[in-house]
Structures are given as C-alpha cells and as structure tokens.
Design an enzyme around this catalytic site. Structure first.
Site, mmCIF file in Angstrom:
data_model
loop_
_atom_site.group_PDB
_atom_site.id
_atom_site.type_symbol
_atom_site.label_atom_id
_atom_site.label_comp_id
_atom_site.label_asym_id
_atom_site.label_seq_id
_atom_site.Cartn_x
_atom_site.Cartn_y
_atom_site.Cartn_z
ATOM 1 N N HIS A 189 -57.136 -71.311 56.910
ATOM 2 C CA HIS A 189 -58.012 -71.301 58.092
ATOM 3 C C HIS A 189 -58.674 -69.928 58.300
ATOM 4 O O HIS A 189 -58.869 -69.496 59.434
ATOM 5 C CB HIS A 189 -57.253 -71.703 59.359
ATOM 6 C CG HIS A 189 -56.710 -73.094 59.330
ATOM 7 N ND1 HIS A 189 -57.388 -74.172 59.855
ATOM 8 C CD2 HIS A 189 -55.547 -73.599 58.844
ATOM 9 C CE1 HIS A 189 -56.663 -75.272 59.694
ATOM 10 N NE2 HIS A 189 -55.539 -74.943 59.079
ATOM 11 N N ASN A 233 -55.962 -80.357 63.963
ATOM 12 C CA ASN A 233 -57.026 -80.496 62.968
ATOM 13 C C ASN A 233 -57.964 -81.622 63.384
ATOM 14 O O ASN A 233 -57.676 -82.349 64.336
ATOM 15 C CB ASN A 233 -56.432 -80.851 61.598
ATOM 16 C CG ASN A 233 -55.842 -79.637 60.878
ATOM 17 O OD1 ASN A 233 -56.202 -78.496 61.149
ATOM 18 N ND2 ASN A 233 -54.936 -79.898 59.953
ATOM 19 N N HIS A 237 -50.034 -70.597 67.792
ATOM 20 C CA HIS A 237 -48.665 -70.884 67.355
ATOM 21 C C HIS A 237 -48.203 -72.180 68.024
ATOM 22 O O HIS A 237 -48.145 -72.245 69.256
ATOM 23 C CB HIS A 237 -47.774 -69.715 67.785
ATOM 24 C CG HIS A 237 -46.339 -69.857 67.395
ATOM 25 N ND1 HIS A 237 -45.882 -70.827 66.539
ATOM 26 C CD2 HIS A 237 -45.252 -69.125 67.739
ATOM 27 C CE1 HIS A 237 -44.579 -70.700 66.379
ATOM 28 N NE2 HIS A 237 -44.165 -69.674 67.098
#
Ligand code: HDD
Length: 711
Positions: free
Chosen positions: A77, A150, A341
């Site tokens: 990413h 995603n 995270h």
C-alpha cells in the site's frame, strides 16, 4: 432513515491539526532555530572562489535536513492519497454496540481516509490492476478507531502466517525488480496456482473491481467478521461495507493501461479535484449483522476471510454516512505519516478469531516502528486522537509530550494514583469475554477448506460483459507468465470454478484445460493430518448468484463530476457549445473544450470560444464522454485531424457515450463508428437530455461484442 448532514464546519480534528500548521506567509525565512536568513543562495566560503567553510551552520542545517527527508515507503500500500471528512450515524445502533460514534446521531466524528494500491511503489501508476486499500481513521471521542479495509470483500490467504510469502510473490521479482505495480508475472501466478484458497480473491482481482473509474466510485469492505459489543456485553458479528453514493464504476483494461501513460495520477487527481470543487465524495456505512447464535448456520466459516456473506442471505443495513470534504494541507505530514492499525479499537467493537485479522494485529504496529522511526508515532499530529492521552509511556525517539507527573508508573502514590484505570462504566475498554476451550495447535479448521464455491458464486453473479472482462484479464495476466507449467496449473484451478471460464481462458492461451487437476501444493491442512491428506471441499452455497456482486446493478442515475470532452475547430457553433455545456454542467458534469491549439477558436458567428486543452495534452481515456458540436466548418476541419478521429474512435471503443451533432455527420463518417446503423450510446444530434441519460449509464459494454474499432 437518512438525516440531514452537517455542513463544512471544521471538526475537532481540523482544529487540533491547525495548531501544528504554518504557511510562511509574510514571514522571514529562518533556520530551524528561528534565526533569520540573509542569503539563501550562497554558501559561506573562504574567499569568493574558495572552499565552503565548516562553520556554515545555515548550509549544514539545510543540507542535513534534506539528506534525511525520505522514510521507508509502506511495504504494501505504498502508493496512496487521502482526505479529511466526517462520519455521522443515522440512528443509534445501541442495541448492538456501545461505540459512541455509532450510538449518537448528533455526533460528527472526524475521519481521515487513505486510499491506496497494494503492490506498486510510491511513484507507481494509479491504474494498476490491483486491490485498492480503503483505510478509515475515525477520531472518536473515546479514542481512534481504524477500519483498515479494501475495495474487495475477501482476501488472498486465510492465515497471516502466509502474508510475507504472498506479498513477496506479488511484488516485483527479486532479481530485477520487474514488473512495477502489476501481478502479471510468474511469481504471483506461481503462488496463487498452488494456493487454492486464493481463488475467490483472484476472481475479484481479475474483474473490473480492480480498475476503478474513481476512488469515489468504489465500495469498501472491512473484510473480516468483527464483533459489535453492546452495553450489556452482548456480542453480534458484523461485516462492514462502504457503499459509494455515486455507484461502483470501472474503466476498460485497455483504457487503464493508456491512462497509466497519459496521467499516472488519474485517481489521485480525480479525488483532489472533486474535493476542491466542492463535489464531496460520500459513502454510506453498511453493516451485515449476525447474531452469535447463528455463527454456524452458514456453509462457510465466518472467521474465514476468503468468504463473503451474500447480501441476499444477510442484507446490508445502511447506518450512517461519511463525507470527505477537505484535502490534506501537506502530503507527507498527513498522507504519508498517517499510521493505520486494525488494533486501534474503541469500546463497542472487538475482534474475532479470524486468523488473518489476528496476525494483522501484530503487523501494523510493528511496521510503523520502522516506517515512522520509533514508538512515538502516535504523537504525530495526523495520528493524535482527539480524546486525551494520559499514560506512563515515556521517552523514545522524537518524544513530543512533556509529562509533568513525578510518577511514570502505576500504581503509585506520589501522583495520587494518577492516571487512574477506568472502570467499564467509565469507558474503560474490556475485551469481549469469549469462552475458549481448545488445544494449542498449528493448523486450520476444516471449515475453511471450501476454496471454489464462492469463486463460482462470484463468477455466476457477473453480467456477460463482466464475465468477458474476467476471461480477458486472465488471458492477459497468464499471457505474461513465461513458465508454461504455471499457466497450466492455473487452468486446472479455473476448471474447478467454472468450465466455461477455464475453456475460454485456455483458448486464449492456446492450451488445453488439464483433464486431471494437478494436486495443488497446498500446505494448508488440519492440525492432525499429514501433508497429503488435504483435499479442498465443495460446500453448496445458500444462493447461486448474488445481484450485489455485479457492477451492472449499480447506481446509474447521475453524471455528477463526469468529464465530458467537446472537440472543436474554427467555425464551431458557439451557441450550440454553450447550450450543451450549460445542460451538462447543470447536471453536475465538468466540460472541457479541446482543439488543435490552446487559446481560442473563432466560432461560425465570429464569437471566440476559449480552449481548455489541446489534442496534445488531452486524451479520450481521461474523459467519460465526447461531444462533437455543431458548425459545419468545425466538423470539416476535425475530419482532417487524426487526433480528433482517434479521440472519438477510442472513446467509442471504450464503450463511452458519444454525441455527434448532425452538422458533423461527415466527421462521423471519417471515424470507425457506425454512421448508418443505430448503436448503443451513440447519439447523433444535440439532445442534451438524451446525452445526459447516456452518460449516466457509464458504459455501453455490449459494444465490445463487435471489436472492430482500430484505436
Ligand atoms: Fe494490510 C497496510 C488493508 C491484510 C500488513 N493494509 C495496509 C493498508 C490497507 C490494508 C488499506 C494501508 C493503510 C494505509 O493507508 O496506511 N491488509 C488490508 C486488508 C487486509 C490486509 C483489508 C486483509 C483483510 N495486511 C494484511 C495482513 C498483514 C498486513 C494479513 C500482515 C499480517 N498491511 C500490513 C502492513 C501495512 C499494511 C505491513 C503496510 C503499511 C502499514 O501496514 O501501515 O502492516
């Protein structure tokens, strides 16, 4: 029920960030120590032609900072772009979760969202065939919550143990760092051809989902099953979805490759421009809720991240809206330094035992330590919560906070026992009390072993054009694979999904579909089985097809922010240009006038028309539709301009709406478009309403059945 959303008022996070911004306007140039600089062009020398002096602290400071400007890019990413905005829940979800931002409809929760591609480096093209990251940081009053998802609802692997291998396989090959931002190479296909658990995800990545028209026009998914926890401590399984209000739309693969050359920043620019022009991207947050009692009622395991819950089985409830309304002030400070995270949780949301999620909970913090240089990255302005932070963590590189307390431990008496632990009723986080009674094993549950049924469900749910695109994507990607045995193995895998799919791909590769499936070298196995005892299973799914999986069924009612090219030359009918432009712009589209040169062209009536781009800088792949306005002279001139003919041919080949004024029929005849037979999305005339309706359809994929456009 949808509620009225808030305005553009700065959020609490905006205000916090403002305290860390500076813009130098009307200020003197200074060193980092605040000393004003008198000459920023020359170093200090021993004589005009002499060597630079060591004592030149101004030069040394400037150069040292420059030498240290780069930090490691994200290991995956790396290429991304981000925006600020806010989230608001429509109605309280307190029945399921105690998370404040999901229970109080009056709360405006600031968000920072970063979109990304996965495989490419920081400078790679936006239009790679790839998964898109969709990471949302909610700055809630109870602390930061990160939903790191995603644009595809499943993943390649079931256990995080496999992630480094998988990423090594998809990244450029180690000997020569080729190819950049592409999965079309041997190591990726080698890996997935022997990992049947990847099959479902591979189908998605070969679909048009992997080449979005815009980041604003793609869905987002939390992928894993998470858990909501309410005030009473009751858990409910939840899958998160982001539904774009503009619908889900993609480009054609040929187009994607050309955009990568014409404008590798296409998605980044599109997001930036939409926000700058006030066309704020919007998504609704959707949830699929599953009562804990129903955990085992599915033909797949809810903990398996290679599976979806079909929307026909558990509907998606839309519970709130996210609006992105502000571009970052500084790419590095915000977009590059933001640290997501999945382990950034708030009370009311918790994990499940999904083995991919469990591994992520280690990886993200770990990666920030190397990427951002130490344990104080949470103090970087973009990462700071709006909730106050008090704890006994101290020191480390780049510590910002000046802790005043005499105690940096707990319990203590010297600081009156502060900071205190919070009880649950005071908002203290307590983990969901899941009962666990099991042996410690290194292995996988057999309930994860059906690798093909949902891949088939996905393929069966696609429209005919979408199926064709998937077939062509496999042909393209496997066509770039140099080792024949890898292609062969992949055909074997595809034959387990759908015979037609396997045969069509095989035809393109000039190879037969293998009659006997070579046993995939899948080391996934139950804990008590030997390596050879593994066999993928096939479990009938609850539905054979799901309408929500096809982009053919998406929203097609708006041309907001769509870019329309007007091709003009001297003698154009300026009144016609104005009328058509007026109609399109009022419907929310953006119009650009393209001619042989910049400046102006003179219209049929002598009126000047301003030109936005020349054929040199514009390309059809950067637009959603084309109009050739009235004015016979203009049309005659365009007929002699190869770039204009190519523009229209290419737009048509990519199935876009094309409208040609009747004055320009001669031009139409010069193109490869059908001039005498009706064709979907090809309009002759200047009926603005009909053109708007055609643009809103996004694409007329049925045109691909006749592949005779040389562009
Ligand atoms: Fe990951 C970044 C999404 C599996 C390890 N991941 C990263 C980003 C997104 C995702 C959107 C970029 C965040 C940003 O913009 O800064 N990752 C996912 C999803 C996954 C997933 C949806 C599967 C459901 N990831 C996954 C696994 C691991 C990682 C299994 C390792 C065990 N991911 C990382 C990472 C990254 C990352 C190495 C690289 C940069 C970063 O974290 O901050 O830790």
């Amino acid at each position: 029920m949808q509620k009225k959303q808030q305005s553009d008022k700065p959020t609490q996070k905006d205000e916090q960030l403002t305290r860390h911004t500076e813009d130098g306007a009307e200020q003197f140039l200074t060193t980092n120590q605040g000393v004003r600089i008198n000459d920023n062009q020359n170093s200090l020398k021993a004589g005009e032609r002499g060597a630079t002096l060591m004592e030149d602290f101004i030069f040394r400071e400037k150069m040292t900072h420059f030498d240290h400007e780069r930090i490691p890019e994200r290991v995956v990413h790396a290429r991304g772009e981000a925006a600020h905005g806010y989230f608001q829940v429509y109605e309280s979800m307190a029945e399921y979760t105690k998370a404040g931002f999901l229970t109080d409809p009056s709360r405006i929760t600031p968000v920072f969202v970063r979109f990304s591609t996965v495989a490419g480096s920081r400078g790679s093209t936006d239009l790679a065939r790839d998964v898109r990251g969709f990471a949302v940081k909610f700055y809630t009053e109870e602390g930061n919550y990160d939903l790191v998802g995603n644009n595809i609802p499943v993943f390649f692997i079931q256990d995080a143990m496999k992630f480094p291998d998988f990423v090594h396989a998809v990244k450029p090959e180690p000997q020569n760092e080729i190819p950049q931002a592409a999965s079309a190479h041997d190591t990726f296909w080698d890996y997935v051809s022997i990992s049947p658990e990847s099959t479902h995800m591979v189908l998605w990545v070969m679909s048009d989902r992997a080449i979005p028209r815009s980041l604003r026009m793609m869905e987002g998914f939390g992928v894993h099953t998470f858990r909501f926890v309410n005030e009473a401590g009751k858990g409910t399984f939840v899958k998160f979805h982001w539904k774009p209000l503009l619908g889900v739309h993609s480009v054609a693969w040929d187009e994607a490759q050309k955009i990568s050359g014409k404008d590798p920043d296409f998605h980044r620019r599109d997001l930036w421009e939409a926000i700058e022009s006030g066309n704020y991207p919007e998504w609704e947050l959707g949830v699929q809720l599953v009562p804990e009692e129903d955990e085992h009622k599915f033909p797949f395991d809810l903990l398996d991240p290679t599976k979806i819950i079909p929307e026909e089985v558990v509907p998606v409830q839309r519970i709130g809206k996210m609006v992105l309304n502000r571009n970052p002030d500084n790419f590095f400070a915000e977009t590059e330094q933001v640290a997501f995270h999945p382990g950034h949780l708030v009370p009311g949301i918790d994990f499940t035992n999904d083995p991919l999620l469990q591994g992520r909970l280690f990886s993200y913090n770990d990666t920030q330590l190397i990427r951002l240089g130490g344990p104080n990255f949470a103090e970087i302005p973009i990462n700071r919560p709006i909730a106050p932070v008090h704890n006994n963590q101290r020191d480390g590189f780049m510590r910002q906070t000046i802790n005043r307390s005499p105690a940096s431990y707990e319990p203590n008496t010297v600081a009156g026992g502060c900071p205190y632990q919070a009880m649950m009723k005071q908002g203290g986080f307590t983990s969901y009390q899941e009962r666990v009674d099991a042996h410690k094993v290194r292995g996988r549950s057999e309930s994860f072993f059906d690798h093909f049924s949902q891949a088939a469900l996905f393929f069966n749910s696609q429209s005919e054009p979408e199926k064709l695109h998937i077939i062509n994507a496999f042909r393209f990607e496997l066509g770039k694979v140099s080792r024949k045995e890898i292609r062969q193995r992949m055909l074997g895998i595809l034959s387990q999904v759908d015979t037609y799919l396997a045969e069509k791909v095989a035809e393109g590769l000039g190879m037969p579909v293998p009659e006997v499936l070579e046993k995939p070298i899948n080391r996934v196995r139950p804990a008590d089985a030997g390596p050879d005892e593994y066999e993928p299973k096939s479990v009938p799914q609850q539905v054979g097809a799901s309408a929500a999986l096809s982009m053919a069924n998406t929203v097609k009612d708006s041309i907001k922010t769509r870019k329309i090219a007007f091709l003009v030359a001297e003698g154009v009918d300026v009144a016609d240009v104005s009328a058509m432009k007026g109609a399109l712009v009022s419907a929310g589209a953006v119009v650009q006038v393209i001619a042989m040169h910049l400046g102006e062209v003179s219209g049929a009536d002598g009126q000047a028309l301003a030109v936005d781009q020349s054929f040199l800088t514009a390309a059809s792949v950067l637009f959603d539709a084309v109009y050739v306005p009235g004015g016979a002279d203009s049309a005659t001139k365009l007929s002699t301009i190869p770039a204009a003919i190519h523009f229209v041919n290419e737009a048509y080949k990519h199935c876009k709406a094309v409208c040609i004024h009747k004055d320009a029929i001669a031009f139409l005849r010069k193109t490869a478009l059908p001039a005498d037979t009706p064709a979907a999305g090809l309009l002759t005339g200047n009926d603005a309403d009909a053109f708007i309706q055609a643009i809103a359809q996004h694409r007329f994929w049925e045109r691909e059945a006749v592949d005779d456009i040389p562009a």
